[in-house]
Design a protein around this motif. Structure first.
Motif, PDB file in Angstrom:
ATOM      1  N   ALA A 148      -6.165  -3.141   9.946  1.00 47.56           N
ATOM      2  CA  ALA A 148      -4.845  -2.714   9.558  1.00 47.56           C
ATOM      3  C   ALA A 148      -4.540  -3.190   8.265  1.00 47.56           C
ATOM      4  O   ALA A 148      -5.094  -4.248   7.652  1.00 47.56           O
ATOM      5  N   PHE A 149      -3.445  -2.503   7.548  1.00 43.74           N
ATOM      6  CA  PHE A 149      -2.752  -2.850   6.178  1.00 43.74           C
ATOM      7  C   PHE A 149      -4.113  -3.333   5.103  1.00 43.74           C
ATOM      8  O   PHE A 149      -4.136  -4.444   4.668  1.00 43.74           O
ATOM      9  N   ASN A 150      -5.073  -2.294   5.135  1.00 46.51           N
ATOM     10  CA  ASN A 150      -6.078  -2.294   4.123  1.00 46.51           C
ATOM     11  C   ASN A 150      -6.766  -3.668   4.202  1.00 46.51           C
ATOM     12  O   ASN A 150      -7.507  -4.247   3.341  1.00 46.51           O
ATOM     13  N   GLY A 151      -7.295  -4.177   5.531  1.00 49.05           N
ATOM     14  CA  GLY A 151      -8.028  -5.048   6.080  1.00 49.05           C
ATOM     15  C   GLY A 151      -7.469  -6.383   5.986  1.00 49.05           C
ATOM     16  O   GLY A 151      -7.901  -7.318   6.345  1.00 49.05           O
ATOM     17  N   ASP A 174      -5.201 -12.898  -8.510  1.00 49.01           N
ATOM     18  CA  ASP A 174      -5.933 -13.912  -7.384  1.00 49.01           C
ATOM     19  C   ASP A 174      -5.096 -13.510  -6.020  1.00 49.01           C
ATOM     20  O   ASP A 174      -5.896 -14.044  -4.865  1.00 49.01           O
ATOM     21  N   TYR A 175      -3.903 -13.041  -6.025  1.00 45.35           N
ATOM     22  CA  TYR A 175      -3.113 -13.198  -4.799  1.00 45.35           C
ATOM     23  C   TYR A 175      -2.623 -11.796  -4.222  1.00 45.35           C
ATOM     24  O   TYR A 175      -2.469 -11.788  -3.058  1.00 45.35           O
ATOM     25  N   ILE A 176      -2.800 -10.950  -5.057  1.00 48.24           N
ATOM     26  CA  ILE A 176      -2.386  -9.664  -4.387  1.00 48.24           C
ATOM     27  C   ILE A 176      -3.269  -8.475  -5.017  1.00 48.24           C
ATOM     28  O   ILE A 176      -3.798  -8.591  -6.181  1.00 48.24           O
ATOM     29  N   LYS A 177      -3.243  -7.251  -4.243  1.00 49.21           N
ATOM     30  CA  LYS A 177      -4.310  -6.316  -4.910  1.00 49.21           C
ATOM     31  C   LYS A 177      -3.392  -4.837  -4.696  1.00 49.21           C
ATOM     32  O   LYS A 177      -2.476  -4.784  -3.758  1.00 49.21           O
ATOM     33  N   SER A 178      -3.714  -4.104  -5.461  1.00 43.94           N
ATOM     34  CA  SER A 178      -2.840  -2.622  -5.480  1.00 43.94           C
ATOM     35  C   SER A 178      -3.857  -1.594  -5.322  1.00 43.94           C
ATOM     36  O   SER A 178      -4.836  -1.551  -6.271  1.00 43.94           O
ATOM     37  N   SER A 179      -2.977  -0.433  -4.995  1.00 45.30           N
ATOM     38  CA  SER A 179      -3.979   0.804  -4.876  1.00 45.30           C
ATOM     39  C   SER A 179      -2.756   2.056  -5.066  1.00 45.30           C
ATOM     40  O   SER A 179      -1.665   1.874  -4.505  1.00 45.30           O
ATOM     41  N   ALA A 222     -18.996   5.093   8.814  1.00 50.07           N
ATOM     42  CA  ALA A 222     -17.312   5.159   8.065  1.00 50.07           C
ATOM     43  C   ALA A 222     -17.022   6.569   8.053  1.00 50.07           C
ATOM     44  O   ALA A 222     -17.645   7.315   7.190  1.00 50.07           O
ATOM     45  N   ILE A 223     -15.754   6.959   8.448  1.00 46.21           N
ATOM     46  CA  ILE A 223     -15.126   8.101   8.243  1.00 46.21           C
ATOM     47  C   ILE A 223     -14.056   8.114   7.419  1.00 46.21           C
ATOM     48  O   ILE A 223     -12.906   7.362   8.122  1.00 46.21           O
ATOM     49  N   LEU A 224     -13.876   8.379   5.972  1.00 47.30           N
ATOM     50  CA  LEU A 224     -12.513   8.103   5.166  1.00 47.30           C
ATOM     51  C   LEU A 224     -12.005   9.118   4.846  1.00 47.30           C
ATOM     52  O   LEU A 224     -12.485  10.342   4.436  1.00 47.30           O
ATOM     53  N   GLY A 225     -10.828   8.868   4.423  1.00 47.39           N
ATOM     54  CA  GLY A 225     -10.036   9.973   3.813  1.00 47.39           C
ATOM     55  C   GLY A 225      -8.874   9.455   2.777  1.00 47.39           C
ATOM     56  O   GLY A 225      -7.983  10.261   2.269  1.00 47.39           O
ATOM     57  N   ASN A 226      -8.776   8.044   2.364  1.00 49.66           N
ATOM     58  CA  ASN A 226      -7.874   7.449   1.790  1.00 49.66           C
ATOM     59  C   ASN A 226      -8.384   6.741   0.540  1.00 49.66           C
ATOM     60  O   ASN A 226      -9.173   6.049   0.735  1.00 49.66           O
ATOM     61  N   ASP A 227      -7.628   6.734  -0.497  1.00 46.96           N
ATOM     62  CA  ASP A 227      -8.203   6.120  -1.717  1.00 46.96           C
ATOM     63  C   ASP A 227      -8.112   4.672  -1.514  1.00 46.96           C
ATOM     64  O   ASP A 227      -9.159   4.251  -2.378  1.00 46.96           O
ATOM     65  N   LYS A 284      -8.313  13.063  -1.554  1.00 42.87           N
ATOM     66  CA  LYS A 284      -8.047  13.338  -2.950  1.00 42.87           C
ATOM     67  C   LYS A 284      -9.176  12.609  -4.071  1.00 42.87           C
ATOM     68  O   LYS A 284     -10.295  13.098  -4.102  1.00 42.87           O
ATOM     69  N   GLU A 285      -8.969  11.409  -4.653  1.00 47.54           N
ATOM     70  CA  GLU A 285      -9.792  11.111  -5.505  1.00 47.54           C
ATOM     71  C   GLU A 285     -11.158  10.390  -4.779  1.00 47.54           C
ATOM     72  O   GLU A 285     -12.268  10.499  -5.399  1.00 47.54           O
ATOM     73  N   ILE A 286     -11.050   9.828  -3.649  1.00 44.14           N
ATOM     74  CA  ILE A 286     -12.390   9.246  -3.045  1.00 44.14           C
ATOM     75  C   ILE A 286     -13.261  10.271  -2.590  1.00 44.14           C
ATOM     76  O   ILE A 286     -14.519   9.823  -2.710  1.00 44.14           O
ATOM     77  N   LYS A 287     -12.865  11.324  -2.385  1.00 46.07           N
ATOM     78  CA  LYS A 287     -14.308  12.435  -2.192  1.00 46.07           C
ATOM     79  C   LYS A 287     -15.041  12.627  -3.509  1.00 46.07           C
ATOM     80  O   LYS A 287     -16.326  13.053  -3.448  1.00 46.07           O
TER      81      LYS A 287
END
Length: 234
Positions: free
Chosen positions: A64-67, A140-145, A184-189, A208-211
């Motif tokens: 969850a929560f992007n890992g 070093d502390y946060i990441k965003s997408s 892995a079966i994915l669908g989100n950037d 969207k973009e990931i494909k």
């Protein structure tokens, strides 16, 4: 040989009716009965998936929560836990003071300023004119997408301490499964990191973009794309 399927949830496993097709559930049950592991990947909380797993349990683990949070579902045991720091929460509030923001804890989400420090993710709704010129916040502390939901674009911020790849590697070690035996079966950037990490990855056609980054594609989530891939697993 035991295998593992990591399946993104929103925009990937559930269809336009916000449900998992029965035929897909039966395919998941088939591979699990053979000793394989089924992992749900979500950019939201593990708690949101309890409803789907209640009457017909099918989830072994949740990333969850992007890992940044990993749950052993059967034993209700947390295996990885990375929250945002209070300083990071304040930084997002100060950077986006006039935007709609959602703060996610383990079992709740808040749409206004909160005193709770157990925040795993913040979503910031971007205004249309901001989408193309927004600068992602990564240090070093946060990441965003960015991700798109219901035709709106959001900036999502989580801790940089963990990610989907680290979470997946944790489960591979725990279950003694080689990376070559993971699908892995994915669908989100926000899952691009895992797409690059797991060679045997598929992206649903309505992503969207990931494909654009994947040569392995499957049908859309509304056309049983996940099921199309799971059927290949013996």
């Amino acid at each position: 040989m035991k295998k593992m399927v990591i399946n993104s949830f929103y925009n990937t496993l559930i269809d336009k009716e916000d449900a998992i097709p029965l035929s897909t559930m039966l395919e998941i049950e088939r591979i699990r009965k053979s000793g394989n592991k089924f992992v749900i990947l979500t950019n939201r909380s593990a708690e949101e998936l309890a409803f789907y797993n209640r009457d017909f349990p099918f989830i072994d683990y949740i990333i969850a929560f992007n890992g940044n949070y990993v749950l052993d579902v059967e034993n209700n045991k947390c295996l990885l836990d990375s929250k945002l720091r209070e300083a990071d929460i304040e930084l997002i509030k100060e950077t986006y003071p006039n935007h709609n923001k959602t703060f996610y804890s383990l079992d709740k989400s808040y749409c206004e300023d909160i005193l709770c420090t157990d925040v795993y993710k913040i979503e910031v709704e971007l205004k249309p004119r901001e989408v193309k010129k927004v600068e992602l916040i990564n240090n070093d502390y946060i990441k965003s997408s960015l991700f798109v939901y219901n035709k709106k674009t959001y900036l999502e911020i989580t801790s940089a301490k963990s990610n989907n790849c680290k979470a997946a590697e944790l489960l591979m070690r725990l279950e003694e499964i080689k990376k070559t035996d993971v699908t892995a079966i994915l669908g989100n950037d926000s899952e691009i990191d895992l797409l690059r990490h797991i060679k045997n990855s598929y992206v649903v056609s309505n992503a969207k973009e990931i494909k654009k980054l994947s040569t392995n594609k499957t049908k859309s989530n509304n056309a049983k794309g996940s099921e199309n891939v799971i059927k290949k697993i013996q």
